[in-house]
Write a protein that holds these residues in place. Structure first.
Motif, PDB file in Angstrom:
ATOM      1  N   TYR A  14       6.998  14.837 -30.727  1.00 34.29           N
ATOM      2  CA  TYR A  14       6.902  15.756 -31.854  1.00 34.29           C
ATOM      3  C   TYR A  14       6.538  17.166 -31.426  1.00 34.29           C
ATOM      4  O   TYR A  14       6.901  18.133 -32.114  1.00 34.29           O
ATOM      5  CB  TYR A  14       5.877  15.233 -32.869  1.00 34.29           C
ATOM      6  N   THR A  15       5.805  17.307 -30.324  1.00 30.55           N
ATOM      7  CA  THR A  15       5.445  18.643 -29.858  1.00 30.55           C
ATOM      8  C   THR A  15       6.679  19.466 -29.521  1.00 30.55           C
ATOM      9  O   THR A  15       6.668  20.697 -29.659  1.00 30.55           O
ATOM     10  CB  THR A  15       4.544  18.547 -28.614  1.00 30.55           C
ATOM     11  N   PHE A  16       7.747  18.801 -29.081  1.00 31.50           N
ATOM     12  CA  PHE A  16       9.008  19.480 -28.782  1.00 31.50           C
ATOM     13  C   PHE A  16       9.518  20.210 -30.027  1.00 31.50           C
ATOM     14  O   PHE A  16       9.944  21.368 -29.961  1.00 31.50           O
ATOM     15  CB  PHE A  16      10.031  18.449 -28.294  1.00 31.50           C
ATOM     16  N   TYR A  17       9.446  19.548 -31.178  1.00 35.67           N
ATOM     17  CA  TYR A  17       9.971  20.119 -32.415  1.00 35.67           C
ATOM     18  C   TYR A  17       8.998  21.108 -33.039  1.00 35.67           C
ATOM     19  O   TYR A  17       9.424  22.098 -33.645  1.00 35.67           O
ATOM     20  CB  TYR A  17      10.307  18.987 -33.398  1.00 35.67           C
ATOM     21  N   VAL A  18       7.685  20.857 -32.893  1.00 33.56           N
ATOM     22  CA  VAL A  18       6.701  21.829 -33.370  1.00 33.56           C
ATOM     23  C   VAL A  18       6.875  23.144 -32.629  1.00 33.56           C
ATOM     24  O   VAL A  18       6.825  24.229 -33.229  1.00 33.56           O
ATOM     25  CB  VAL A  18       5.270  21.281 -33.170  1.00 33.56           C
TER      26      VAL A  18
ATOM     27  N   ARG B 112       9.635  24.272 -30.887  1.00 30.97           N
ATOM     28  CA  ARG B 112      10.942  24.922 -31.071  1.00 30.97           C
ATOM     29  C   ARG B 112      11.159  25.412 -32.494  1.00 30.97           C
ATOM     30  O   ARG B 112      11.728  26.469 -32.700  1.00 30.97           O
ATOM     31  CB  ARG B 112      12.067  23.953 -30.693  1.00 30.97           C
ATOM     32  N   ARG B 113      10.703  24.650 -33.483  1.00 29.88           N
ATOM     33  CA  ARG B 113      11.032  24.965 -34.869  1.00 29.88           C
ATOM     34  C   ARG B 113       9.938  25.747 -35.598  1.00 29.88           C
ATOM     35  O   ARG B 113      10.173  26.214 -36.717  1.00 29.88           O
ATOM     36  CB  ARG B 113      11.341  23.678 -35.620  1.00 29.88           C
ATOM     37  N   VAL B 114       8.772  25.854 -34.982  1.00 25.98           N
ATOM     38  CA  VAL B 114       7.701  26.622 -35.618  1.00 25.98           C
ATOM     39  C   VAL B 114       7.263  27.769 -34.717  1.00 25.98           C
ATOM     40  O   VAL B 114       7.531  28.937 -35.001  1.00 25.98           O
ATOM     41  CB  VAL B 114       6.495  25.709 -35.958  1.00 25.98           C
ATOM     42  N   ILE B 115       6.615  27.441 -33.617  1.00 26.11           N
ATOM     43  CA  ILE B 115       5.997  28.475 -32.786  1.00 26.11           C
ATOM     44  C   ILE B 115       7.030  29.351 -32.102  1.00 26.11           C
ATOM     45  O   ILE B 115       6.878  30.580 -32.011  1.00 26.11           O
ATOM     46  CB  ILE B 115       5.062  27.817 -31.746  1.00 26.11           C
ATOM     47  N   GLN B 116       8.110  28.751 -31.609  1.00 26.56           N
ATOM     48  CA  GLN B 116       9.104  29.511 -30.845  1.00 26.56           C
ATOM     49  C   GLN B 116      10.314  29.928 -31.683  1.00 26.56           C
ATOM     50  O   GLN B 116      11.275  30.472 -31.138  1.00 26.56           O
ATOM     51  CB  GLN B 116       9.562  28.686 -29.630  1.00 26.56           C
ATOM     52  N   ARG B 117      10.268  29.674 -32.970  1.00 28.81           N
ATOM     53  CA  ARG B 117      11.435  29.982 -33.800  1.00 28.81           C
ATOM     54  C   ARG B 117      11.752  31.480 -33.750  1.00 28.81           C
ATOM     55  O   ARG B 117      12.894  31.881 -33.597  1.00 28.81           O
ATOM     56  CB  ARG B 117      11.175  29.536 -35.241  1.00 28.81           C
ATOM     57  N   TYR B 118      10.717  32.300 -33.909  1.00 31.09           N
ATOM     58  CA  TYR B 118      10.833  33.743 -33.741  1.00 31.09           C
ATOM     59  C   TYR B 118       9.667  34.209 -32.889  1.00 31.09           C
ATOM     60  O   TYR B 118       8.577  33.615 -32.929  1.00 31.09           O
ATOM     61  CB  TYR B 118      10.835  34.469 -35.099  1.00 31.09           C
ATOM     62  N   GLU B 119       9.871  35.254 -32.148  1.00 29.32           N
ATOM     63  CA  GLU B 119       8.844  35.739 -31.242  1.00 29.32           C
ATOM     64  C   GLU B 119       7.567  36.133 -31.979  1.00 29.32           C
ATOM     65  O   GLU B 119       6.454  35.931 -31.484  1.00 29.32           O
ATOM     66  CB  GLU B 119       9.381  36.947 -30.458  1.00 29.32           C
ATOM     67  N   ILE B 120       7.720  36.651 -33.189  1.00 29.17           N
ATOM     68  CA  ILE B 120       6.557  37.144 -33.924  1.00 29.17           C
ATOM     69  C   ILE B 120       5.731  36.030 -34.544  1.00 29.17           C
ATOM     70  O   ILE B 120       4.577  36.231 -34.916  1.00 29.17           O
ATOM     71  CB  ILE B 120       7.024  38.143 -35.025  1.00 29.17           C
ATOM     72  N   VAL B 121       6.297  34.810 -34.659  1.00 27.13           N
ATOM     73  CA  VAL B 121       5.596  33.720 -35.343  1.00 27.13           C
ATOM     74  C   VAL B 121       4.279  33.387 -34.665  1.00 27.13           C
ATOM     75  O   VAL B 121       3.262  33.163 -35.333  1.00 27.13           O
ATOM     76  CB  VAL B 121       6.505  32.468 -35.410  1.00 27.13           C
ATOM     77  N   LYS B 122       4.265  33.366 -33.328  1.00 22.85           N
ATOM     78  CA  LYS B 122       3.038  32.995 -32.623  1.00 22.85           C
ATOM     79  C   LYS B 122       1.910  33.989 -32.873  1.00 22.85           C
ATOM     80  O   LYS B 122       0.726  33.642 -32.779  1.00 22.85           O
ATOM     81  CB  LYS B 122       3.290  32.844 -31.127  1.00 22.85           C
ATOM     82  N   TYR B 123       2.257  35.221 -33.227  1.00 19.17           N
ATOM     83  CA  TYR B 123       1.237  36.214 -33.579  1.00 19.17           C
ATOM     84  C   TYR B 123       0.842  36.116 -35.052  1.00 19.17           C
ATOM     85  O   TYR B 123      -0.326  36.330 -35.404  1.00 19.17           O
ATOM     86  CB  TYR B 123       1.732  37.621 -33.269  1.00 19.17           C
TER      87      TYR B 123
ATOM     88  N   ASP C 149      20.727   4.284 -22.739  1.00 15.49           N
ATOM     89  CA  ASP C 149      19.461   3.732 -23.206  1.00 15.49           C
ATOM     90  C   ASP C 149      19.113   4.244 -24.599  1.00 15.49           C
ATOM     91  O   ASP C 149      19.466   5.358 -24.978  1.00 15.49           O
ATOM     92  CB  ASP C 149      18.335   4.106 -22.239  1.00 15.49           C
ATOM     93  N   THR C 150      18.388   3.414 -25.342  1.00  8.74           N
ATOM     94  CA  THR C 150      17.921   3.784 -26.675  1.00  8.74           C
ATOM     95  C   THR C 150      16.638   4.596 -26.564  1.00  8.74           C
ATOM     96  O   THR C 150      15.705   4.198 -25.883  1.00  8.74           O
ATOM     97  CB  THR C 150      17.664   2.526 -27.516  1.00  8.74           C
ATOM     98  N   GLN C 151      16.605   5.732 -27.226  1.00 13.22           N
ATOM     99  CA  GLN C 151      15.444   6.614 -27.215  1.00 13.22           C
ATOM    100  C   GLN C 151      14.743   6.564 -28.579  1.00 13.22           C
ATOM    101  O   GLN C 151      15.380   6.325 -29.606  1.00 13.22           O
ATOM    102  CB  GLN C 151      15.848   8.054 -26.891  1.00 13.22           C
ATOM    103  N   ARG C 152      13.421   6.799 -28.563  1.00 12.72           N
ATOM    104  CA  ARG C 152      12.635   6.726 -29.791  1.00 12.72           C
ATOM    105  C   ARG C 152      11.719   7.942 -29.913  1.00 12.72           C
ATOM    106  O   ARG C 152      11.237   8.454 -28.914  1.00 12.72           O
ATOM    107  CB  ARG C 152      11.790   5.443 -29.809  1.00 12.72           C
ATOM    108  N   PHE C 153      11.481   8.348 -31.154  1.00 18.08           N
ATOM    109  CA  PHE C 153      10.578   9.470 -31.408  1.00 18.08           C
ATOM    110  C   PHE C 153       9.131   8.976 -31.395  1.00 18.08           C
ATOM    111  O   PHE C 153       8.834   7.874 -31.856  1.00 18.08           O
ATOM    112  CB  PHE C 153      10.873  10.109 -32.766  1.00 18.08           C
ATOM    113  N   MET C 154       8.244   9.809 -30.871  1.00 11.12           N
ATOM    114  CA  MET C 154       6.841   9.440 -30.780  1.00 11.12           C
ATOM    115  C   MET C 154       5.986  10.693 -30.766  1.00 11.12           C
ATOM    116  O   MET C 154       6.500  11.803 -30.691  1.00 11.12           O
ATOM    117  CB  MET C 154       6.597   8.604 -29.512  1.00 11.12           C
ATOM    118  N   TRP C 155       4.664  10.492 -30.858  1.00  9.00           N
ATOM    119  CA  TRP C 155       3.744  11.627 -30.829  1.00  9.00           C
ATOM    120  C   TRP C 155       3.852  12.349 -29.493  1.00  9.00           C
ATOM    121  O   TRP C 155       4.017  11.734 -28.456  1.00  9.00           O
ATOM    122  CB  TRP C 155       2.296  11.173 -31.036  1.00  9.00           C
TER     123      TRP C 155
END
Length: 533
Positions: free
Chosen positions: A414-418, A420-431, A527-533
């Motif tokens: 889930y950290t991958f999506y947090v 990419r889709r929140v913190i890194q979505r735009y450069e200004i978001v992290k500020y 191989d089958t992949q699964r989502f996890m924390w």
């Protein structure tokens, strides 16, 4: 049949094709045969066909290990609410335990496994050794065959014991930490115990053969013994926790800090009462409280009597700290393998991520209209201080934000999506998130105001030492500090606890449903992949 090839990575087990760049190669269980001259018996190069992977089996396309190995790590814990144990026991979800069975079989046969250490292993073998300590006596006592002892259910039984032990330790800690004079405190302690036991990140990893359950068990046990004054036992349990994860040495230091904070608080109260009786003029001006505390600490530390008393109380922890220092010197660092991927850095935004993580999972206690209003009033009252704090925070985000290659590579977590889709979505978001970080930090600190200033100081120093040097953003690193924080806030009202428990149940249901049903495949893997924390 080809020889089974395995590679142990920290608390995880990977197939030979999933590890890079070296293997542990073992013959199958059976009578020991002398190696032929020139035969490789320990480390050998990976075949050319092996796909490159990062730490924990991470590879191109975001892999962290084969699904066979991932499925292997699922451990059975009490979970009748979701029926997950039925899936595990009946085989409704396929698992392939052969690799780990080979490892335990070698240990059970007394083969020199620990002399064949793979350079990609990052943690000490506490989990493996304790697994053998549980399984091998069972074989002796009950006369079970190796097939039974090394069965899937028996291997999962280790984390079952840890999860049950953690539940009991949490209850004992709530009884010890929280006052018992309130009428509804008994029900609140029980409900708080149940809530923390199903805390989503911890609860999820109870099903996987990770070090989380064992690490949590020994750290909580050490903390409990510290609170009861059994410091030698606490230090010994702290060593056991260190064998599961090296960073747990910080929580052994926290136990020593808890003792020191208690003595400092007693002396501080005496000092305040003395000044009150003598009617001395109080220190005024900006940071007056900080200056008074600093002055008190300087005077206290100059007393040989005070220092000798603290030394007599904390010597088991000091001895453990010296042993840890010797380990670091001999080993050349904290990590025992794959050091290029585990370099220490000053990743200050990790504190901000932890504050946000805590705000999310403790929102019934930390987020309310009255809390927001109080925060805004405080910001307006002390706007200069908060302006400086905001500038410093923005600077830390700007200069000290690190992005680990595993965070970018692993699209199952889930950290991958947090990221990419929140913190890194735009450069200004992290500020733009800095005000949220500040509010979360203030709300956490405000919830701990029932604890002494010295306890808070020790806790935040240990929190800093545990998470700031970590370059990788991973929610597992936040579990222990979150649980210790949650243990020490005042018991919330039952209505908030029910809300918290209900939210945890919903999150657990969703994460397990996604893990079991929303599978996917990478283009370069069948191989089958699964989502996890």
């Amino acid at each position: 049949m080809p020889e089974p090839q395995i590679c142990l990575l920290g608390s995880r087990v990977m197939t030979g094709a999933d590890a890079e760049p070296r293997y542990l190669r073992f013959p199958p269980p059976g009578p020991r045969a002398a190696p032929r001259k020139g035969q490789e018996t320990s480390l050998s190069r990976a075949p050319a066909s092996a796909s490159p992977r990062f730490r924990d089996g991470t590879g191109t396309g975001g892999e962290r290990g084969s699904p066979a190995a991932e499925q292997l790590r699922v451990a059975l814990v009490p979970s009748s609410v979701f029926g997950v144990e039925a899936l595990l026991l009946t085989g409704s979800v396929a698992f392939e335990p052969d690799i780990f069975v080979v490892v335990l079989s070698l240990l059970l046969h007394g083969r020199p496994f620990l002399l064949q250490w793979d350079p990609m292993i990052t943690t000490l073998p506490g989990l493996y050794l304790l697994s053998v300590g549980v399984v091998k006596p069972a074989r002796w006592i009950f006369g079970w065959s190796e097939h039974v002892v090394c069965s899937i259910g028996m291997l999962r039984f280790v984390n079952l014991l840890f999860s049950v032990g953690n539940f009991y330790l949490l209850y004992l800690l709530f009884r010890k930490v929280q006052p018992r004079h309130k009428a509804g405190s008994s029900a609140q302690r029980i409900l708080s115990t149940l809530t923390l036991a199903v805390f989503p990140t911890l609860y999820f990893f109870n099903f996987l053969y990770y070090t989380e359950a064992g690490s949590m068990f020994f750290t909580l046990f050490a903390y409990l013994m510290c609170l009861y004054g059994n410091h030698k036992t606490s230090a010994l349990l702290g060593f056991c926790g260190f064998m599961f994860r090296q960073t747990n040495i910080v929580w052994a230091v926290f136990c020593a800090g808890n003792v020191i904070a208690q003595k400092l608080t007693e002396a501080w109260k005496t000092e305040l009462q003395k000044k009150k009786e003598e009617r001395l003029p109080p220190i005024k001006g900006p940071f007056s409280e900080f200056r008074k505390i600093l002055q008190f600490l300087l005077v206290y530390s100059m007393s040989f009597k005070n220092l000798s008393m603290l030394l007599l109380l904390t010597w088991p922890y000091i001895l453990l700290l010296f042993l840890f220092g010797a380990f670091v010197v001999v080993n050349g660092g904290i990590v025992v393998g794959d050091r290029s991927s585990h370099e220490v850095c000053l990743h200050f935004p990790q504190l901000f991520y932890f504050f946000s993580f805590t705000l999310f999972f403790s929102f019934p206690h930390l987020l309310s209209p009255s809390k927001v209003k109080a925060f805004l009033c405080l910001v307006w009252k002390r706007r200069i201080q908060f302006f400086v704090l905001t500038v410093v925070s923005v600077f830390l985000v700007w200069k000290f934000t690190y992005v680990h290659k595993y965070l970018l590579a692993d699209n199952r977590h889930y950290t991958f999506y947090v990221w990419r889709r929140v913190i890194q979505r735009y450069e200004i978001v992290k500020y733009l998130l800095v005000p949220v970080y500040i509010f979360a930090g203030w709300s956490i600190t405000d919830s701990l105001k029932s604890k002494s200033v010295f306890w808070n100081l020790m806790f935040f120093i240990c929190l800093f030492a545990v998470i700031v040097p970590q370059k990788l953003l991973e929610f597992r690193y936040f579990i222990l500090p979150y649980v210790i924080y949650r243990l020490n806030i005042p018991l919330p009202p039952i209505s908030r606890l029910v809300c918290e428990l209900g939210c945890y149940a919903v999150v657990n249901f969703i994460t397990f449903y996604i893990f079991l049903n929303k599978t996917f495949q990478w283009p370069n893997s069948q191989d089958t992949q699964r989502f996890m924390w």
